[in-house]
Design a protein around this motif. Structure first.
Motif, PDB file in Angstrom:
ATOM      1  N   ILE A  23       0.850  -1.184   0.000  1.00  0.00           N
ATOM      2  CA  ILE A  23       0.000   0.000   0.000  1.00  0.00           C
ATOM      3  C   ILE A  23       0.890   1.240   0.000  1.00  0.00           C
ATOM      4  O   ILE A  23       2.112   1.156   0.170  1.00  0.00           O
ATOM      5  CB  ILE A  23      -0.971   0.034   1.200  1.00  0.00           C
ATOM      6  CG1 ILE A  23      -0.214   0.142   2.520  1.00  0.00           C
ATOM      7  CG2 ILE A  23      -1.858  -1.212   1.202  1.00  0.00           C
ATOM      8  CD1 ILE A  23      -1.137   0.283   3.750  1.00  0.00           C
ATOM      9  N   GLY A  24       0.292   2.397  -0.195  1.00  0.00           N
ATOM     10  CA  GLY A  24       1.058   3.632  -0.222  1.00  0.00           C
ATOM     11  C   GLY A  24       0.152   4.844  -0.113  1.00  0.00           C
ATOM     12  O   GLY A  24      -1.072   4.724  -0.015  1.00  0.00           O
ATOM     13  N   LEU A  25       0.758   6.012  -0.152  1.00  0.00           N
ATOM     14  CA  LEU A  25       0.025   7.274  -0.124  1.00  0.00           C
ATOM     15  C   LEU A  25       0.209   7.988  -1.451  1.00  0.00           C
ATOM     16  O   LEU A  25       1.318   8.035  -1.994  1.00  0.00           O
ATOM     17  CB  LEU A  25       0.521   8.173   1.008  1.00  0.00           C
ATOM     18  CG  LEU A  25       0.237   7.698   2.436  1.00  0.00           C
ATOM     19  CD1 LEU A  25       0.956   8.598   3.439  1.00  0.00           C
ATOM     20  CD2 LEU A  25      -1.255   7.676   2.722  1.00  0.00           C
ATOM     21  N   VAL A  26      -0.871   8.544  -1.969  1.00  0.00           N
ATOM     22  CA  VAL A  26      -0.826   9.314  -3.213  1.00  0.00           C
ATOM     23  C   VAL A  26      -1.255  10.742  -2.903  1.00  0.00           C
ATOM     24  O   VAL A  26      -2.269  10.967  -2.234  1.00  0.00           O
ATOM     25  CB  VAL A  26      -1.751   8.713  -4.289  1.00  0.00           C
ATOM     26  CG1 VAL A  26      -1.921   9.683  -5.465  1.00  0.00           C
ATOM     27  CG2 VAL A  26      -1.189   7.394  -4.789  1.00  0.00           C
ATOM     28  N   GLY A  27      -0.468  11.690  -3.380  1.00  0.00           N
ATOM     29  CA  GLY A  27      -0.799  13.100  -3.214  1.00  0.00           C
ATOM     30  C   GLY A  27      -0.244  13.893  -4.378  1.00  0.00           C
ATOM     31  O   GLY A  27       0.339  13.328  -5.309  1.00  0.00           O
ATOM     32  N   ASN A  28      -0.412  15.198  -4.337  1.00  0.00           N
ATOM     33  CA  ASN A  28       0.150  16.045  -5.379  1.00  0.00           C
ATOM     34  C   ASN A  28       1.672  16.059  -5.294  1.00  0.00           C
ATOM     35  O   ASN A  28       2.247  15.899  -4.222  1.00  0.00           O
ATOM     36  CB  ASN A  28      -0.384  17.475  -5.261  1.00  0.00           C
ATOM     37  CG  ASN A  28      -1.866  17.547  -5.590  1.00  0.00           C
ATOM     38  OD1 ASN A  28      -2.369  16.767  -6.385  1.00  0.00           O
ATOM     39  ND2 ASN A  28      -2.559  18.490  -4.972  1.00  0.00           N
TER      40      ASN A  28
ATOM     41  N   THR B  44       1.056  18.838  -1.552  1.00  0.00           N
ATOM     42  CA  THR B  44      -0.212  19.341  -1.028  1.00  0.00           C
ATOM     43  C   THR B  44      -1.319  18.303  -1.159  1.00  0.00           C
ATOM     44  O   THR B  44      -1.253  17.408  -1.999  1.00  0.00           O
ATOM     45  CB  THR B  44      -0.637  20.618  -1.764  1.00  0.00           C
ATOM     46  OG1 THR B  44      -0.763  20.339  -3.167  1.00  0.00           O
ATOM     47  CG2 THR B  44       0.405  21.714  -1.570  1.00  0.00           C
ATOM     48  N   PRO B  45      -2.361  18.399  -0.298  1.00  0.00           N
ATOM     49  CA  PRO B  45      -3.510  17.509  -0.408  1.00  0.00           C
ATOM     50  C   PRO B  45      -4.254  17.756  -1.717  1.00  0.00           C
ATOM     51  O   PRO B  45      -3.983  18.760  -2.397  1.00  0.00           O
ATOM     52  CB  PRO B  45      -4.367  17.914   0.804  1.00  0.00           C
ATOM     53  CG  PRO B  45      -3.418  18.610   1.733  1.00  0.00           C
ATOM     54  CD  PRO B  45      -2.445  19.313   0.837  1.00  0.00           C
ATOM     55  N   PRO B  46      -5.185  16.865  -2.075  1.00  0.00           N
ATOM     56  CA  PRO B  46      -5.669  15.750  -1.267  1.00  0.00           C
ATOM     57  C   PRO B  46      -4.722  14.556  -1.265  1.00  0.00           C
ATOM     58  O   PRO B  46      -4.030  14.296  -2.236  1.00  0.00           O
ATOM     59  CB  PRO B  46      -6.999  15.400  -1.940  1.00  0.00           C
ATOM     60  CG  PRO B  46      -6.795  15.780  -3.375  1.00  0.00           C
ATOM     61  CD  PRO B  46      -5.944  17.011  -3.350  1.00  0.00           C
ATOM     62  N   ILE B  47      -4.740  13.856  -0.134  1.00  0.00           N
ATOM     63  CA  ILE B  47      -3.943  12.644   0.044  1.00  0.00           C
ATOM     64  C   ILE B  47      -4.897  11.463   0.169  1.00  0.00           C
ATOM     65  O   ILE B  47      -5.936  11.570   0.810  1.00  0.00           O
ATOM     66  CB  ILE B  47      -3.081  12.723   1.316  1.00  0.00           C
ATOM     67  CG1 ILE B  47      -2.222  13.983   1.310  1.00  0.00           C
ATOM     68  CG2 ILE B  47      -2.223  11.473   1.461  1.00  0.00           C
ATOM     69  CD1 ILE B  47      -1.154  14.021   0.252  1.00  0.00           C
ATOM     70  N   ARG B  48      -4.551  10.352  -0.447  1.00  0.00           N
ATOM     71  CA  ARG B  48      -5.382   9.164  -0.301  1.00  0.00           C
ATOM     72  C   ARG B  48      -4.520   7.925  -0.106  1.00  0.00           C
ATOM     73  O   ARG B  48      -3.383   7.851  -0.570  1.00  0.00           O
ATOM     74  CB  ARG B  48      -6.315   8.967  -1.496  1.00  0.00           C
ATOM     75  CG  ARG B  48      -5.628   8.818  -2.839  1.00  0.00           C
ATOM     76  CD  ARG B  48      -6.643   8.871  -3.985  1.00  0.00           C
ATOM     77  NE  ARG B  48      -5.996   8.864  -5.285  1.00  0.00           N
ATOM     78  CZ  ARG B  48      -6.054   7.862  -6.158  1.00  0.00           C
ATOM     79  NH1 ARG B  48      -6.763   6.776  -5.853  1.00  0.00           N
ATOM     80  NH2 ARG B  48      -5.431   7.928  -7.315  1.00  0.00           N
ATOM     81  N   LEU B  49      -5.077   6.972   0.623  1.00  0.00           N
ATOM     82  CA  LEU B  49      -4.424   5.696   0.874  1.00  0.00           C
ATOM     83  C   LEU B  49      -4.801   4.735  -0.242  1.00  0.00           C
ATOM     84  O   LEU B  49      -5.979   4.590  -0.572  1.00  0.00           O
ATOM     85  CB  LEU B  49      -4.872   5.143   2.230  1.00  0.00           C
ATOM     86  CG  LEU B  49      -4.173   3.897   2.762  1.00  0.00           C
ATOM     87  CD1 LEU B  49      -2.707   4.184   3.056  1.00  0.00           C
ATOM     88  CD2 LEU B  49      -4.883   3.413   4.027  1.00  0.00           C
ATOM     89  N   VAL B  50      -3.788   4.084  -0.852  1.00  0.00           N
ATOM     90  CA  VAL B  50      -4.053   3.235  -2.014  1.00  0.00           C
ATOM     91  C   VAL B  50      -3.431   1.861  -1.847  1.00  0.00           C
ATOM     92  O   VAL B  50      -2.452   1.677  -1.110  1.00  0.00           O
ATOM     93  CB  VAL B  50      -3.523   3.877  -3.320  1.00  0.00           C
ATOM     94  CG1 VAL B  50      -4.191   5.216  -3.577  1.00  0.00           C
ATOM     95  CG2 VAL B  50      -2.002   4.016  -3.287  1.00  0.00           C
ATOM     96  N   ASP B  51      -4.017   0.905  -2.565  1.00  0.00           N
ATOM     97  CA  ASP B  51      -3.457  -0.439  -2.696  1.00  0.00           C
ATOM     98  C   ASP B  51      -2.741  -0.507  -4.037  1.00  0.00           C
ATOM     99  O   ASP B  51      -3.214   0.046  -5.036  1.00  0.00           O
ATOM    100  CB  ASP B  51      -4.576  -1.481  -2.626  1.00  0.00           C
ATOM    101  CG  ASP B  51      -4.035  -2.891  -2.733  1.00  0.00           C
ATOM    102  OD1 ASP B  51      -3.653  -3.451  -1.698  1.00  0.00           O
ATOM    103  OD2 ASP B  51      -4.001  -3.441  -3.864  1.00  0.00           O
ATOM    104  N   ILE B  52      -1.592  -1.186  -4.087  1.00  0.00           N
ATOM    105  CA  ILE B  52      -0.814  -1.317  -5.313  1.00  0.00           C
ATOM    106  C   ILE B  52      -0.768  -2.781  -5.711  1.00  0.00           C
ATOM    107  O   ILE B  52      -0.270  -3.620  -4.945  1.00  0.00           O
ATOM    108  CB  ILE B  52       0.612  -0.772  -5.122  1.00  0.00           C
ATOM    109  CG1 ILE B  52       0.562   0.665  -4.584  1.00  0.00           C
ATOM    110  CG2 ILE B  52       1.396  -0.825  -6.429  1.00  0.00           C
ATOM    111  CD1 ILE B  52       1.823   1.084  -3.884  1.00  0.00           C
ATOM    112  N   ASN B  53      -1.302  -3.099  -6.881  1.00  0.00           N
ATOM    113  CA  ASN B  53      -1.325  -4.478  -7.357  1.00  0.00           C
ATOM    114  C   ASN B  53       0.095  -4.963  -7.613  1.00  0.00           C
ATOM    115  O   ASN B  53       0.826  -4.383  -8.410  1.00  0.00           O
ATOM    116  CB  ASN B  53      -2.165  -4.565  -8.636  1.00  0.00           C
ATOM    117  CG  ASN B  53      -2.412  -5.999  -9.062  1.00  0.00           C
ATOM    118  OD1 ASN B  53      -1.490  -6.767  -9.307  1.00  0.00           O
ATOM    119  ND2 ASN B  53      -3.694  -6.360  -9.168  1.00  0.00           N
ATOM    120  N   LEU B  54       0.496  -6.029  -6.949  1.00  0.00           N
ATOM    121  CA  LEU B  54       1.862  -6.529  -7.046  1.00  0.00           C
ATOM    122  C   LEU B  54       2.172  -7.185  -8.388  1.00  0.00           C
ATOM    123  O   LEU B  54       3.349  -7.425  -8.697  1.00  0.00           O
ATOM    124  CB  LEU B  54       2.131  -7.529  -5.915  1.00  0.00           C
ATOM    125  CG  LEU B  54       2.193  -6.933  -4.506  1.00  0.00           C
ATOM    126  CD1 LEU B  54       2.223  -8.026  -3.457  1.00  0.00           C
ATOM    127  CD2 LEU B  54       3.402  -6.033  -4.365  1.00  0.00           C
TER     128      LEU B  54
END
Length: 310
Positions: free
Chosen positions: A170-175, A179-189
């Motif tokens: 998993i990881g965090l995605v942001g600008n 700056t926000p918005p920030i979202r928590l994501v799953d990364i397909n292995l």
């Protein structure tokens, strides 16, 4: 004037022991009964920047220095190396002829999967001189495997990777400017595709970076204020907002520079990695989750750390 390090010269330095690699066996009175195996990673690229630009937070935090201050002609990619606190064994993790980090790219995430595989997130730095390459994740196995990340918008960045206890990534995605918005994501292995996995709403006035999961399954991250103040929070899927635990501090002084990493040991000890503003080198700290007090354990002059597992 920028100093350029050739790949041949880099190889000579490695063989001479100037650059070391391996695993770090961290021991300290605070963790004497539960020694930790820690991996640190850094780049040998030499980057010349405008010395008049002083970042408000550590330049390896989620937001880097002003991209316009980086001279693209002064970057010589020669690969990434794992570095050790103690062992001192000289060994590259990759072929110098195929460096992992290209010019105008940054290491935006580093973690270990449950099977011990180390994973990097490599993010392009957009400049007017060169078209950006795609964001990718690289698995440091045998052989090295790389996947192009899909599902990111042009202005977004993937960072703060975490290999979860159940084998996900998993990881965090942001600008890209932090700056926000920030979202928590799953990364397909298998494919590198990302997808949102949480409805937690992060603050719009603070940066969010670093993910850690303890053996009990609880997730932690840090919030970074504009003044550098850093707050430890817990992420709970049943809560719409992060649960604030404590503001981080050392020797009674507020921590003022964000963190490079958060990791959690097998015994549930939360560890932070970073340095106070204008101080070097980075160091590993233990964190009291209730008070936010941080205890310095070991200096470690690398960019990011992860727990060695498997």
């Amino acid at each position: 004037m920028g100093y350029k390090l050739s790949r041949r010269r880099f190889g000579q330095l490695v063989l001479a022991g100037t650059v070391v690699s391996g695993f770090s066996y961290l021991t300290n009175k605070a963790l004497a009964q539960t020694p930790l195996n820690i991996v640190g990673i850094g780049s040998t690229s030499i980057i010349t920047t405008d010395q008049t630009v002083i970042p408000e937070v550590n330049t390896t935090e989620f937001e880097r220095t002003d991209q316009n201050s980086v001279s693209t002609t002064d970057i010589q990619p020669v690969g990434l190396v794992l570095q050790s606190l103690i062992t001192g064994k000289a060994q590259l993790i990759t072929d110098q002829s195929t460096p992992l980090l290209e010019p105008n790219e940054i290491l935006s995430g580093f973690t270990s999967l449950s099977d011990g595989t180390l994973v990097l997130a490599i993010t392009p730095v957009t400049t007017s001189r060169r078209q950006a390459t795609a964001t990718r994740i690289t698995f440091l196995g045998t052989p090295v495997k790389t996947l192009t990340v899909s599902g990111l918008k042009q202005n977004q960045q993937l960072g703060s990777l975490l290999g979860t206890n159940d084998g996900r990534l998993i990881g965090l995605v942001g600008n890209k400017n932090g700056t926000p918005p920030i979202r928590l994501v799953d990364i397909n292995l298998q494919t590198g595709e990302i997808s949102s996995i949480s409805q937690v709403k992060f603050p719009n006035d603070e940066r969010v970076s670093n993910l850690a999961e303890c053996p009990d399954g609880k997730l932690y991250t840090s919030l970074l204020g504009f003044d550098g103040s850093t707050t430890l929070v817990q992420l709970d899927s049943n809560q719409k907002r992060p649960i604030v635990l404590a503001q981080l501090k050392v020797d009674g002084k507020a921590w003022n520079n964000g963190l490079q990493n958060l990791v959690c040991s097998g015994t549930g000890q939360l560890l932070a990695f970073g340095a106070m503003r204008y101080q070097t080198p980075n160091a590993v700290y233990s964190i009291d989750k209730n008070s936010g007090n941080m205890t310095r354990l070991e200096d470690f002059d690398v960019t990011q750390i992860a727990l060695a597992r498997g």
